[in-house]
Scaffold this motif. Structure first.
Motif, PDB file in Angstrom:
ATOM      1  N   ILE A 103      -2.941   1.542  -8.101  1.00  0.00           N
ATOM      2  CA  ILE A 103      -3.752   2.867  -8.138  1.00  0.00           C
ATOM      3  C   ILE A 103      -5.032   2.995  -8.774  1.00  0.00           C
ATOM      4  CG2 ILE A 103      -3.532   5.210  -8.794  1.00  0.00           C
ATOM      5  CD1 ILE A 103      -0.396   5.187  -8.122  1.00  0.00           C
ATOM      6  N   ALA A 104      -4.951   1.833 -10.008  1.00  0.00           N
ATOM      7  CA  ALA A 104      -6.119   1.824 -10.669  1.00  0.00           C
ATOM      8  C   ALA A 104      -7.381   1.163  -9.878  1.00  0.00           C
ATOM      9  CB  ALA A 104      -6.011   1.101 -12.072  1.00  0.00           C
ATOM     10  N   ASP A 105      -6.828   0.425  -9.190  1.00  0.00           N
ATOM     11  CA  ASP A 105      -8.109  -0.388  -8.087  1.00  0.00           C
ATOM     12  C   ASP A 105      -8.304   0.135  -7.030  1.00  0.00           C
ATOM     13  OD1 ASP A 105      -7.992  -2.312 -10.095  1.00  0.00           O
ATOM     14  OD2 ASP A 105      -6.467  -3.694  -9.084  1.00  0.00           O
ATOM     15  N   SER A 106      -7.679   1.549  -6.729  1.00  0.00           N
ATOM     16  CA  SER A 106      -7.778   2.109  -5.332  1.00  0.00           C
ATOM     17  C   SER A 106      -9.431   3.132  -5.494  1.00  0.00           C
ATOM     18  CB  SER A 106      -6.550   3.085  -5.108  1.00  0.00           C
ATOM     19  OG  SER A 106      -6.641   4.071  -6.099  1.00  0.00           O
ATOM     20  N   VAL A 107      -9.942   3.271  -4.394  1.00  0.00           N
ATOM     21  CA  VAL A 107     -11.036   4.023  -4.214  1.00  0.00           C
ATOM     22  C   VAL A 107     -10.835   5.247  -3.620  1.00  0.00           C
ATOM     23  CG1 VAL A 107     -13.378   3.865  -3.607  1.00  0.00           C
ATOM     24  CG2 VAL A 107     -12.184   1.835  -4.422  1.00  0.00           C
ATOM     25  N   PRO A 108     -10.450   6.445  -4.109  1.00  0.00           N
ATOM     26  CA  PRO A 108     -10.271   7.515  -3.594  1.00  0.00           C
ATOM     27  C   PRO A 108     -11.466   8.031  -2.731  1.00  0.00           C
ATOM     28  CG  PRO A 108      -9.926   7.652  -5.950  1.00  0.00           C
ATOM     29  CD  PRO A 108     -10.481   6.490  -5.650  1.00  0.00           C
ATOM     30  N   GLN A 109     -11.072   8.591  -1.350  1.00  0.00           N
ATOM     31  CA  GLN A 109     -11.828   9.130  -0.584  1.00  0.00           C
ATOM     32  C   GLN A 109     -11.692  10.710  -0.302  1.00  0.00           C
ATOM     33  OE1 GLN A 109     -12.115   6.695   3.002  1.00  0.00           O
ATOM     34  NE2 GLN A 109     -12.888   4.994   1.824  1.00  0.00           N
ATOM     35  N   SER A 110     -11.281  11.156   0.746  1.00  0.00           N
ATOM     36  CA  SER A 110     -10.930  12.511   0.670  1.00  0.00           C
ATOM     37  C   SER A 110      -9.460  12.323   0.312  1.00  0.00           C
ATOM     38  CB  SER A 110     -10.709  12.731   2.506  1.00  0.00           C
ATOM     39  OG  SER A 110      -9.820  12.380   3.264  1.00  0.00           O
ATOM     40  N   ARG A 111      -9.195  13.805  -0.025  1.00  0.00           N
ATOM     41  CA  ARG A 111      -7.748  14.341  -0.712  1.00  0.00           C
ATOM     42  C   ARG A 111      -6.670  13.856   0.240  1.00  0.00           C
ATOM     43  NH1 ARG A 111      -3.867  17.869  -0.696  1.00  0.00           N
ATOM     44  NH2 ARG A 111      -2.910  18.587  -2.696  1.00  0.00           N
ATOM     45  N   ASP A 112      -6.896  14.396   1.513  1.00  0.00           N
ATOM     46  CA  ASP A 112      -5.641  14.047   2.526  1.00  0.00           C
ATOM     47  C   ASP A 112      -5.506  12.585   2.730  1.00  0.00           C
ATOM     48  OD1 ASP A 112      -5.164  16.755   2.555  1.00  0.00           O
ATOM     49  OD2 ASP A 112      -6.140  16.996   4.415  1.00  0.00           O
ATOM     50  N   ALA A 113      -6.722  11.883   2.796  1.00  0.00           N
ATOM     51  CA  ALA A 113      -6.556  10.422   3.126  1.00  0.00           C
ATOM     52  C   ALA A 113      -5.691   9.652   1.979  1.00  0.00           C
ATOM     53  CB  ALA A 113      -7.722   9.916   3.453  1.00  0.00           C
ATOM     54  N   TYR A 114      -6.273  10.166   0.899  1.00  0.00           N
ATOM     55  CA  TYR A 114      -5.796   9.385  -0.333  1.00  0.00           C
ATOM     56  C   TYR A 114      -4.229   9.784  -0.554  1.00  0.00           C
ATOM     57  CZ  TYR A 114      -5.697   7.360  -4.971  1.00  0.00           C
ATOM     58  OH  TYR A 114      -5.568   6.274  -6.152  1.00  0.00           O
ATOM     59  N   ARG A 115      -3.758  11.017  -0.224  1.00  0.00           N
ATOM     60  CA  ARG A 115      -2.525  11.416  -0.334  1.00  0.00           C
ATOM     61  C   ARG A 115      -1.885  10.227   0.594  1.00  0.00           C
ATOM     62  NH1 ARG A 115       0.707  14.099   3.033  1.00  0.00           N
ATOM     63  NH2 ARG A 115       2.619  15.340   2.044  1.00  0.00           N
ATOM     64  N   ASN A 116      -2.107  10.362   1.875  1.00  0.00           N
ATOM     65  CA  ASN A 116      -1.421   9.530   2.730  1.00  0.00           C
ATOM     66  C   ASN A 116      -0.997   8.089   2.339  1.00  0.00           C
ATOM     67  OD1 ASN A 116      -1.019  11.747   4.593  1.00  0.00           O
ATOM     68  ND2 ASN A 116      -2.974  11.340   5.709  1.00  0.00           N
ATOM     69  N   TRP A 117      -2.157   7.653   1.666  1.00  0.00           N
ATOM     70  CA  TRP A 117      -2.071   6.259   1.106  1.00  0.00           C
ATOM     71  C   TRP A 117      -1.243   6.059   0.174  1.00  0.00           C
ATOM     72  CZ3 TRP A 117      -3.269   4.221  -3.795  1.00  0.00           C
ATOM     73  CH2 TRP A 117      -3.498   2.805  -3.759  1.00  0.00           C
ATOM     74  N   LEU A 118      -1.259   6.944  -0.802  1.00  0.00           N
ATOM     75  CA  LEU A 118      -0.365   6.946  -1.701  1.00  0.00           C
ATOM     76  C   LEU A 118       1.448   6.937  -1.257  1.00  0.00           C
ATOM     77  CD1 LEU A 118      -1.389   9.363  -4.839  1.00  0.00           C
ATOM     78  CD2 LEU A 118      -0.850   7.001  -4.808  1.00  0.00           C
ATOM     79  N   VAL A 119       1.572   7.812  -0.291  1.00  0.00           N
ATOM     80  CA  VAL A 119       2.927   7.984   0.503  1.00  0.00           C
ATOM     81  C   VAL A 119       3.055   6.680   1.150  1.00  0.00           C
ATOM     82  CG1 VAL A 119       4.093   9.234   2.368  1.00  0.00           C
ATOM     83  CG2 VAL A 119       2.410  10.570   0.665  1.00  0.00           C
ATOM     84  N   GLN A 120       2.172   6.225   1.783  1.00  0.00           N
ATOM     85  CA  GLN A 120       2.950   4.924   2.585  1.00  0.00           C
ATOM     86  C   GLN A 120       2.857   3.889   1.528  1.00  0.00           C
ATOM     87  OE1 GLN A 120       3.085   4.830   5.779  1.00  0.00           O
ATOM     88  NE2 GLN A 120       2.779   6.818   5.800  1.00  0.00           N
ATOM     89  N   ARG A 121       2.172   3.594   0.403  1.00  0.00           N
ATOM     90  CA  ARG A 121       2.483   2.764  -0.364  1.00  0.00           C
ATOM     91  C   ARG A 121       3.876   2.833  -1.108  1.00  0.00           C
ATOM     92  NH1 ARG A 121      -1.243   1.321   2.004  1.00  0.00           N
ATOM     93  NH2 ARG A 121      -2.868  -0.160   1.425  1.00  0.00           N
ATOM     94  N   SER A 122       3.783   4.263  -1.419  1.00  0.00           N
ATOM     95  CA  SER A 122       5.321   4.556  -2.166  1.00  0.00           C
ATOM     96  C   SER A 122       6.462   4.204  -1.155  1.00  0.00           C
ATOM     97  CB  SER A 122       5.236   6.290  -2.420  1.00  0.00           C
ATOM     98  OG  SER A 122       4.191   6.397  -3.226  1.00  0.00           O
ATOM     99  N   LYS A 123       6.389   4.458  -0.099  1.00  0.00           N
ATOM    100  CA  LYS A 123       7.493   4.084   0.817  1.00  0.00           C
ATOM    101  C   LYS A 123       7.496   2.710   1.105  1.00  0.00           C
ATOM    102  CE  LYS A 123       7.463   6.543   4.827  1.00  0.00           C
ATOM    103  NZ  LYS A 123       6.849   7.259   6.038  1.00  0.00           N
ATOM    104  N   ARG A 124       6.624   1.841   0.968  1.00  0.00           N
ATOM    105  CA  ARG A 124       6.748   0.498   0.981  1.00  0.00           C
ATOM    106  C   ARG A 124       7.552  -0.207  -0.218  1.00  0.00           C
ATOM    107  NH1 ARG A 124       2.626  -2.227   4.135  1.00  0.00           N
ATOM    108  NH2 ARG A 124       3.506  -4.467   3.335  1.00  0.00           N
ATOM    109  N   PHE A 125       7.324   0.587  -1.220  1.00  0.00           N
ATOM    110  CA  PHE A 125       7.763   0.037  -2.600  1.00  0.00           C
ATOM    111  C   PHE A 125       9.273   0.520  -2.445  1.00  0.00           C
ATOM    112  CE2 PHE A 125       3.721  -0.699  -4.339  1.00  0.00           C
ATOM    113  CZ  PHE A 125       3.718  -1.278  -5.609  1.00  0.00           C
ATOM    114  N   VAL A 126       9.639   1.690  -1.823  1.00  0.00           N
ATOM    115  CA  VAL A 126      10.932   1.824  -1.920  1.00  0.00           C
ATOM    116  C   VAL A 126      11.738   1.061  -0.919  1.00  0.00           C
ATOM    117  CG1 VAL A 126      12.815   3.843  -1.286  1.00  0.00           C
ATOM    118  CG2 VAL A 126      10.781   4.409  -2.526  1.00  0.00           C
TER     119      VAL A 126
END
Length: 306
Positions: free
Chosen positions: A36-59
């Motif tokens: 997350i520290a290395d990520s580059v946020p863009q729009s709120r919705d796009a960043y939320r989707n990015w976080l959700v997708q990465r979270s699902k990969r971790f799980v």
């Protein structure tokens, strides 16, 4: 962090058998923090989707799946009210920064409660190795009130043997035997106490064989307790399927005959009605109070339907 570099590191963590459950979880939190520290946020919705997708990969990676789910589910709820992508990134980093302290405080509460409740018994039976139970018994020993412990070795990883050694060093009398011996030793103890991989309205997911132990304890009208923080309760919706998770068959037998199928199933499901009570950091939960508490756990919407 280079693209997919985090996935390679996660794969390395999964294969690192030197890490216990707690060490693995903290390393996963650290890896999430770096990503997350290395990520580059863009729009709120796009960043939320990015976080959700990465979270699902971790799980979905496999090891300690329920614990990692709770970590990312909490993270996503913590950032849900962020007004911008940058704010979401900052809140996620703060959540992970504080995670270790919050987790340590919860465990401390659970250990104190567990030591107090377990001190009421002369002898208990458990299965394999659970860090919270180990700490609670150690705390009871420091107060001179620890029960004797009967436990199974926890094949194929022999984690019960490890726990027996740790309990002995804490000054606790231990009887160690093969897993199947536990059923014959129920007559020698006052209660069965286990940890939890996952606890939801569907039931307790824990080491394979726990459900049979719970059934045997129920037939004897013996207390069957689960030591688990309320923060570790799971949604029944997400817990589904964890009990069928399998580990590497080579842990049981590196070489075998072509007619032999080796199955290394990790968990099974114990119904809630076979649990006498759950020992939490705030005391005991049983009956309808337990069921109600389990039903209040929320899954972040983006994680549903993984």
């Amino acid at each position: 962090m280079a693209p997919l570099r985090w996935q390679e590191r996660l794969d390395g963590l999964i294969k690192d058998t030197r890490l216990d459950a707690q060490g693995y979880l903290y390393d996963v939190a650290g890896l999430l923090n770096e990503m997350i520290a290395d990520s580059v946020p863009q729009s709120r919705d796009a960043y939320r989707n990015w976080l959700v997708q990465r979270s699902k990969r971790f799980v979905s990676a496999g090891r300690e799946r329920a614990a990692v789910f709770r970590l990312v589910n909490g993270l996503l709820w913590a950032v849900d009210d962020a007004v911008s992508a940058g704010d979401m990134r900052a809140q996620a980093l703060w959540y992970l920064h504080e995670y270790g302290q919050r987790r340590a405080a919860l465990i401390e509460e659970l250990v104190e409660s567990g030591a107090r409740e377990l001190a009421r018994y002369r002898a208990i039976l458990t299965y394999g190795r659970d860090l919270a139970l180990l700490a609670a018994l150690g705390a009871a020993a420091e107060q001179g009130s620890a029960p004797k412990v009967v436990l199974g070795e926890g094949r194929p990883r022999l984690d019960g043997l490890t726990m027996a050694s740790e309990l002995a060093w804490a000054g606790i009398d231990v009887t160690l035997g093969v897993d199947m011996a536990l059923f014959g030793w129920l007559a020698d103890v006052d209660a069965v106490v286990v940890g939890a991989e996952s606890l939801s309205a569907r039931g307790l997911i824990y080491r394979r064989g726990t459900a049979a132990l719970a059934e045997a304890a129920y037939a004897r009208e013996m207390p069957f307790y689960v030591l688990c923080s309320r923060a570790d309760f799971m949604s029944a919706e997400y817990a589904s399927g964890i009990e069928s998770s399998a580990a590497d068959p080579e842990e049981i037998s590196p070489e075998t005959h072509e007619r032999i199928m080796v199955r290394n199933i990790l968990w099974d499901l114990t119904p809630v009605d076979r649990i006498s009570a759950v020992i939490t950091g705030q005391g005991m939960l049983a009956g309808e109070a337990l069921v109600d508490a389990l039903r209040t756990v929320r899954v972040y919407p983006g994680l549903v339907g993984r």
